[in-house]
Design a protein around this motif. Structure first.
Motif, PDB file in Angstrom:
ATOM      1  N   SER A  61     -65.262 -28.336  81.235  1.00 40.01           N
ATOM      2  CA  SER A  61     -63.932 -28.761  81.678  1.00 40.01           C
ATOM      3  C   SER A  61     -63.318 -29.657  80.601  1.00 40.01           C
ATOM      4  N   SER A  62     -62.041 -29.921  80.750  1.00 41.33           N
ATOM      5  CA  SER A  62     -61.366 -30.742  79.735  1.00 41.33           C
ATOM      6  C   SER A  62     -61.885 -32.178  79.744  1.00 41.33           C
ATOM      7  N   THR A  63     -62.263 -32.683  80.892  1.00 33.88           N
ATOM      8  CA  THR A  63     -62.818 -34.036  80.976  1.00 33.88           C
ATOM      9  C   THR A  63     -64.135 -34.134  80.226  1.00 33.88           C
ATOM     10  N   VAL A  64     -64.973 -33.138  80.382  1.00 37.56           N
ATOM     11  CA  VAL A  64     -66.260 -33.123  79.680  1.00 37.56           C
ATOM     12  C   VAL A  64     -66.034 -33.014  78.174  1.00 37.56           C
ATOM     13  N   MET A  65     -65.080 -32.207  77.761  1.00 36.34           N
ATOM     14  CA  MET A  65     -64.796 -32.067  76.332  1.00 36.34           C
ATOM     15  C   MET A  65     -64.272 -33.367  75.731  1.00 36.34           C
ATOM     16  N   ILE A  66     -63.417 -34.079  76.464  1.00 39.27           N
ATOM     17  CA  ILE A  66     -62.896 -35.356  75.965  1.00 39.27           C
ATOM     18  C   ILE A  66     -64.011 -36.385  75.870  1.00 39.27           C
ATOM     19  N   ASN A  67     -64.875 -36.443  76.878  1.00 34.11           N
ATOM     20  CA  ASN A  67     -66.013 -37.363  76.832  1.00 34.11           C
ATOM     21  C   ASN A  67     -66.940 -37.034  75.671  1.00 34.11           C
ATOM     22  N   ASP A  68     -67.211 -35.759  75.454  1.00 38.52           N
ATOM     23  CA  ASP A  68     -68.055 -35.352  74.338  1.00 38.52           C
ATOM     24  C   ASP A  68     -67.408 -35.670  72.997  1.00 38.52           C
ATOM     25  N   ALA A  69     -66.098 -35.536  72.913  1.00 37.48           N
ATOM     26  CA  ALA A  69     -65.396 -35.864  71.666  1.00 37.48           C
ATOM     27  C   ALA A  69     -65.495 -37.358  71.370  1.00 37.48           C
ATOM     28  N   PHE A  70     -65.320 -38.197  72.399  1.00 35.97           N
ATOM     29  CA  PHE A  70     -65.473 -39.640  72.201  1.00 35.97           C
ATOM     30  C   PHE A  70     -66.894 -39.986  71.785  1.00 35.97           C
ATOM     31  N   LEU A  71     -67.867 -39.341  72.383  1.00 33.65           N
ATOM     32  CA  LEU A  71     -69.257 -39.583  72.012  1.00 33.65           C
ATOM     33  C   LEU A  71     -69.514 -39.147  70.578  1.00 33.65           C
TER      34      LEU A  71
END
Length: 104
Positions: A61-71
């Motif tokens: 999902s887009s939320t998971v992708m944003i969290n992974d990008a921040f990580l």
């Protein structure tokens, strides 16, 4: 996304290490090892998660992708901070503590 960001950092730092002798004096090889180690770690994590969750790994999902990008960005920044501290401590170009002229 974290794996992709770490791989981009690893590839770019490897290219710089390979093409520049001056960069090798600045311990860029240590940075290369940090990025490739992080990439290997995220690759193992991806395979393990794929074996556990199956298809949801490749359709996040887009939320998971944003969290992974921040990580991923935080991993790259942490590696760069560690490399910068190492350069400041070892001072390979003798900028902070110049070598005194022994003949004078």
């Amino acid at each position: 996304m974290t794996l992709l960001i770490c791989l981009i950092g690893a590839i770019l730092s490897t290219i710089v290490w390979y093409l520049s002798a001056h960069a090798r004096r600045l311990y860029i090889g240590k940075l290369v090892l940090m990025f490739w180690g992080a990439s290997l770690m995220w690759m193992v994590d991806l395979f393990y998660e794929y074996l556990e969750v199956k298809s949801k790994v490749f359709t996040p999902s887009s939320t998971v992708m944003i969290n992974d990008a921040f990580l991923g960005v935080s991993v790259v920044v942490l590696a760069l901070v560690i490399w910068l501290v190492m350069i400041l401590v070892k001072d390979p170009l003798h900028v902070i503590h110049p070598i005194s002229n022994q003949g004078r």
